[in-house]
Design an enzyme around this catalytic site. Structure first.
Site, PDB file in Angstrom:
ATOM      1  N   VAL A  61      65.109  44.472  42.942  1.00 32.77           N
ATOM      2  CA  VAL A  61      65.885  43.874  41.852  1.00 32.77           C
ATOM      3  C   VAL A  61      66.835  44.934  41.298  1.00 32.77           C
ATOM      4  CG1 VAL A  61      65.796  42.798  39.578  1.00 32.77           C
ATOM      5  CG2 VAL A  61      64.056  42.242  41.288  1.00 32.77           C
TER       6      VAL A  61
ATOM      7  N   LYS B 170      42.083  34.726  33.015  1.00 37.03           N
ATOM      8  CA  LYS B 170      41.009  33.985  33.676  1.00 37.03           C
ATOM      9  C   LYS B 170      40.812  32.604  33.056  1.00 37.03           C
ATOM     10  CE  LYS B 170      40.941  37.490  36.065  1.00 37.03           C
ATOM     11  NZ  LYS B 170      42.139  38.006  35.401  1.00 37.03           N
TER      12      LYS B 170
ATOM     13  N   SER C  63      56.141  42.390  36.461  1.00 36.52           N
ATOM     14  CA  SER C  63      54.769  42.846  36.749  1.00 36.52           C
ATOM     15  C   SER C  63      54.785  43.847  37.899  1.00 36.52           C
ATOM     16  CB  SER C  63      53.862  41.651  37.087  1.00 36.52           C
ATOM     17  OG  SER C  63      54.369  40.951  38.212  1.00 36.52           O
TER      18      SER C  63
ATOM     19  N   GLY D 179      51.903  42.509  43.039  1.00 34.35           N
ATOM     20  CA  GLY D 179      50.586  43.121  42.890  1.00 34.35           C
ATOM     21  C   GLY D 179      49.599  42.140  42.285  1.00 34.35           C
TER      22      GLY D 179
ATOM     23  N   GLY E 225      41.446  45.741  23.393  1.00 36.51           N
ATOM     24  CA  GLY E 225      42.576  46.252  24.160  1.00 36.51           C
ATOM     25  C   GLY E 225      43.305  45.184  24.955  1.00 36.51           C
TER      26      GLY E 225
ATOM     27  N   ASP F 252      42.487  53.568  31.947  1.00 35.24           N
ATOM     28  CA  ASP F 252      43.802  53.635  32.598  1.00 35.24           C
ATOM     29  C   ASP F 252      44.527  54.941  32.350  1.00 35.24           C
ATOM     30  OD1 ASP F 252      43.252  51.073  33.368  1.00 35.24           O
ATOM     31  OD2 ASP F 252      44.995  50.158  32.416  1.00 35.24           O
TER      32      ASP F 252
ATOM     33  N   HIS G   7      20.001  30.197  50.975  1.00 31.99           N
ATOM     34  CA  HIS G   7      20.745  29.180  51.734  1.00 31.99           C
ATOM     35  C   HIS G   7      20.688  27.852  50.991  1.00 31.99           C
ATOM     36  CE1 HIS G   7      22.281  26.989  55.209  1.00 31.99           C
ATOM     37  NE2 HIS G   7      21.329  26.077  54.966  1.00 31.99           N
TER      38      HIS G   7
END
Length: 458
Positions: free
Chosen positions: A242, A49, A269, A187, A38, A311, A444
């Site tokens: 816009v 990424k 976007s 976003g 997809g 979605d 740590h």
């Protein structure tokens, strides 16, 4: 042919649902019209990424003298970045296909359409170049994902056709770095691409209708992210709408004034909408609410044995949400009662710095009438963060319910926070009190120790 389960859509939710279904011995068919994986795997999560990681390496090299590493003639080659992106995507797609095969899932590359219901089950058409095959199933899972919103702005369709305007799909196939880019929308996608292109030498301007960036981000995180991006040289036109696109510029309105902004490219976007056109929902009278397929927290639609995940149901438009919905869906189909708890699903913006959040923001706590206390610490409280970051902003904000003294929100900005947020989500899911978290031992030195430092402030 008759199947136990048919899945329409091969994105994260769809392919995992098919894989889990086949793995449980259910005869399963997956119908995907373009690419297995997809948008997330082919045009979104993974490609972006790979871009952002290359940019991070480039940025670190340029700052190498601060760390005692001197470099000369540093160059950035977008063609090689693109080649690597395609290699990564191909490898992951092959991996998904292999898993589907190993779980005995049948896969058809076609348009899937619901055509009705008969005694033997639901009818689903697989249409390829006019050729149509009809299948039946006991259980139907709709996982057709989403597509970019294209608003009715003058000149926008022409801009998309000419290539001047791009969506997330086209920009992740760009083989060069433009001198300038205007990003419409502040976003997640807009901010990640702003971070990328700014880092690799492109002049970036973000035009956003809201007065803040990051949509529903906690206001303190949003303000700090905006400051950080401005330090990178990214310009923001907030509260701006816009109204028109020309061949090499956009026209936007701000406080009743009209402005023109020229750039080599434009990225659209402003959000995504469910991909439900020509799906045949009306043939089963599947209920749609605000253009999304209506589901409950077990992913049931209003029609028995018909589910909608990812979605397309609009509950949480994130790939990892779709994964969980797929698992819940198949668990319920196979007889195990399960549900999705949407309130503690983490969200991440993978720019530089990263943003990672889970749980309630301050505004959400106020709206719910929750009395809360909060603490915000700079990431510089972490020894490792200081060791690995020169002059980089970073904060961690924790929100605690006063009445029950339990953690209800974690909001972070900085390196590695995307890898830490699941732990914060687990704390929220387990409803841990501050005293419980204080007993957790953090390794740590790690950046995650910031959570330990912050919780001791309560």
């Amino acid at each position: 042919m008759k199947y136990d389960v048919i899945v329409i859509g091969g994105g994260p939710g769809g392919y995992l649902a098919a894989e889990r279904s086949g793995g449980k011995g259910l005869k399963t068919l997956l119908i995907e019209k373009t690419n297995i994986g997809g948008v997330c795997l082919n045009e979104g999560c993974i490609p972006s990424k790979t871009f952002l990681y290359s940019a991070k390496i480039y940025e670190n090299i340029k700052q190498g003298n601060k760390y005692g590493v001197y470099t000369d003639n540093v160059k950035y080659d977008q063609k090689i970045v693109l080649k690597r992106k395609n290699k990564v995507v191909k490898r992951l797609v092959m991996g998904v296909k292999s898993k589907l095969k190993n779980n005995n899932v049948d896969v058809i590359e076609a348009n899937g359409k619901i055509s009705g219901n008969k005694k033997e089950g639901y009818l689903v058409e697989a249409i390829t170049n006019g050729d149509k095959k009809v299948f039946t199933c006991n259980y139907l899972i709709i996982a057709t994902g989403s597509i970019p919103i294209v608003p009715p702005i003058e000149g926008l369709k022409e801009g998309l056709k000419s290539g001047y305007v791009m969506t997330n799909k086209e920009i992740l196939d760009l083989d060069y770095i433009p001198k300038s880019i205007t990003i419409i929308g502040g976003g997640v996608i807009g901010l990640e691409m702003a971070s990328y292109f700014s880092t690799v030498g492109c002049k970036v301007v973000v035009v956003e209708m809201l007065d803040n960036v990051g949509g529903s981000l906690d206001s303190e995180i949003s303000e700090n992210l905006l400051k950080s991006y401005k330090k990178k040289g990214i310009e923001f036109k907030l509260g701006s709408k816009v109204t028109k696109l020309n061949t090499n510029s956009i026209i936007y309105e701000n406080k009743n004034e009209i402005f023109e902004l020229e750039s080599d490219k434009v990225l659209l976007s402003i959000g995504r909408k469910p991909n439900i056109e020509d799906l045949g929902l009306e043939n089963l009278n599947i209920e749609v609410e605000k253009n999304y397929i209506k589901t409950d927290n077990r992913l049931n639609t209003n029609i028995p044995r018909v589910y909608a995940i990812g979605d397309v149901n609009g509950k949480s438009m994130l790939a990892h949400t779709a994964y969980r919905e797929a698992e819940v869906c198949i668990n319920n189909i196979s007889g195990k009662k399960d549900l999705v708890r949407y309130e503690n699903i983490p969200s991440v913006i993978y720019g530089n710095p990263e943003i990672a959040v889970v749980g309630l923001t301050e505004n959400e706590a106020i709206k719910k009438g929750i009395e809360y206390k909060k603490v915000t610490l700079p990431m510089m409280y972490s020894g490792r963060y200081i060791a690995e970051n020169e002059e980089r902003d970073g904060i961690a904000k924790l929100i605690v319910d006063k009445k029950y003294n339990k953690l209800i929100g974690v909001h972070m900005m900085g390196s590695y926070v995307s890898e830490m947020i699941y732990g914060a989500g687990l704390m929220l899911e387990m409803e841990l009190r501050t005293e419980d978290i204080k007993e957790i031992v953090f390794p740590h030195p790690t950046v995650s120790e910031i959570l330990h430092e912050a919780i001791h402030e309560f």
